[in-house]
Design a protein around this motif. Sequence first.
Motif, PDB file in Angstrom:
ATOM      1  N   SER A   1       0.703  -1.136   0.148  1.00 41.61           N
ATOM      2  CA  SER A   1       0.032   0.098  -0.070  1.00 41.61           C
ATOM      3  C   SER A   1       0.685   1.311   0.053  1.00 41.61           C
ATOM      4  O   SER A   1       1.928   1.220   0.631  1.00 41.61           O
ATOM      5  CB  SER A   1      -0.814  -0.117   1.327  1.00 41.61           C
ATOM      6  N   ASP A   2       0.344   2.334  -0.549  1.00 43.11           N
ATOM      7  CA  ASP A   2       1.069   3.461  -0.704  1.00 43.11           C
ATOM      8  C   ASP A   2       0.612   4.368   0.583  1.00 43.11           C
ATOM      9  O   ASP A   2       1.342   5.177   0.833  1.00 43.11           O
ATOM     10  CB  ASP A   2       0.968   4.331  -2.015  1.00 43.11           C
ATOM     11  N   ASN A   3      -0.325   3.704   1.462  1.00 40.34           N
ATOM     12  CA  ASN A   3      -0.867   4.609   2.678  1.00 40.34           C
ATOM     13  C   ASN A   3      -1.118   3.496   3.527  1.00 40.34           C
ATOM     14  O   ASN A   3      -2.242   2.956   3.736  1.00 40.34           O
ATOM     15  CB  ASN A   3      -1.856   5.731   2.193  1.00 40.34           C
ATOM     16  N   PRO A   4       0.035   2.771   4.128  1.00 40.78           N
ATOM     17  CA  PRO A   4      -0.324   1.723   4.978  1.00 40.78           C
ATOM     18  C   PRO A   4      -1.321   1.833   6.191  1.00 40.78           C
ATOM     19  O   PRO A   4      -2.280   1.108   6.787  1.00 40.78           O
ATOM     20  CB  PRO A   4       1.143   1.289   5.676  1.00 40.78           C
ATOM     21  N   ALA A   5      -1.478   3.103   6.690  1.00 37.01           N
ATOM     22  CA  ALA A   5      -2.355   3.428   7.847  1.00 37.01           C
ATOM     23  C   ALA A   5      -3.613   3.346   7.269  1.00 37.01           C
ATOM     24  O   ALA A   5      -4.563   2.886   7.895  1.00 37.01           O
ATOM     25  CB  ALA A   5      -1.934   4.879   8.530  1.00 37.01           C
ATOM     26  N   ALA A   6      -3.845   4.136   5.970  1.00 37.66           N
ATOM     27  CA  ALA A   6      -5.359   4.119   5.558  1.00 37.66           C
ATOM     28  C   ALA A   6      -5.625   2.517   5.277  1.00 37.66           C
ATOM     29  O   ALA A   6      -6.856   2.254   5.173  1.00 37.66           O
ATOM     30  CB  ALA A   6      -5.344   5.033   4.525  1.00 37.66           C
ATOM     31  N   ALA A   7      -4.721   1.585   4.721  1.00 36.46           N
ATOM     32  CA  ALA A   7      -4.999   0.234   4.537  1.00 36.46           C
ATOM     33  C   ALA A   7      -5.466  -0.432   5.643  1.00 36.46           C
ATOM     34  O   ALA A   7      -6.455  -1.266   5.769  1.00 36.46           O
ATOM     35  CB  ALA A   7      -3.768  -0.273   3.721  1.00 36.46           C
ATOM     36  N   LEU A   8      -4.721  -0.130   6.664  1.00 36.82           N
ATOM     37  CA  LEU A   8      -5.222  -0.768   7.966  1.00 36.82           C
ATOM     38  C   LEU A   8      -6.632  -0.357   8.619  1.00 36.82           C
ATOM     39  O   LEU A   8      -7.201  -1.088   9.035  1.00 36.82           O
ATOM     40  CB  LEU A   8      -4.107  -0.652   9.078  1.00 36.82           C
TER      41      LEU A   8
END
Length: 138
Positions: free
Chosen positions: A88-95
């Motif tokens: 993911s280019d945005n790991p926090a958003a993916a989580l």
Amino acid sequence: MPRQLGELEDAVMTRVWQWNRPVTVREVLEDLQKERSIAYTTVMTVMDNLHQKGWVRREVEGRAYRYTAVSTRAAYSAALMNEAWSQSDNPAAALVAFFGMMSAEQREALSDAMRIVSPELTETGDRPADDADTESGR
């Protein structure tokens, strides 16, 4: 990083993981045949491929091999989740999106797992206890 198992590879590995003991091609074949028509040579090829890929180890017993899993299904699942998350280019958003898809039971399992890997977390799970005490002036 493991690649996701194919459908037949997964069916074979499911049995190896569930039985949690050395298994033969014949044992896997007989169990698979309860669900589908499949040839001995097909199962033998799949198990050989799983050995070549490092999923199972094998030892000769008589004229046959006995196969055992190299790791657990839990470790396999964790590796797949980690790979997906790391892409993911945005790991926090993916989580956040992943957590939003979880059932109540899955969120409870996540909470239980977090308590195991981070026992210093408070009951609410938002900060380590030492940080909470420091900020409140205790």
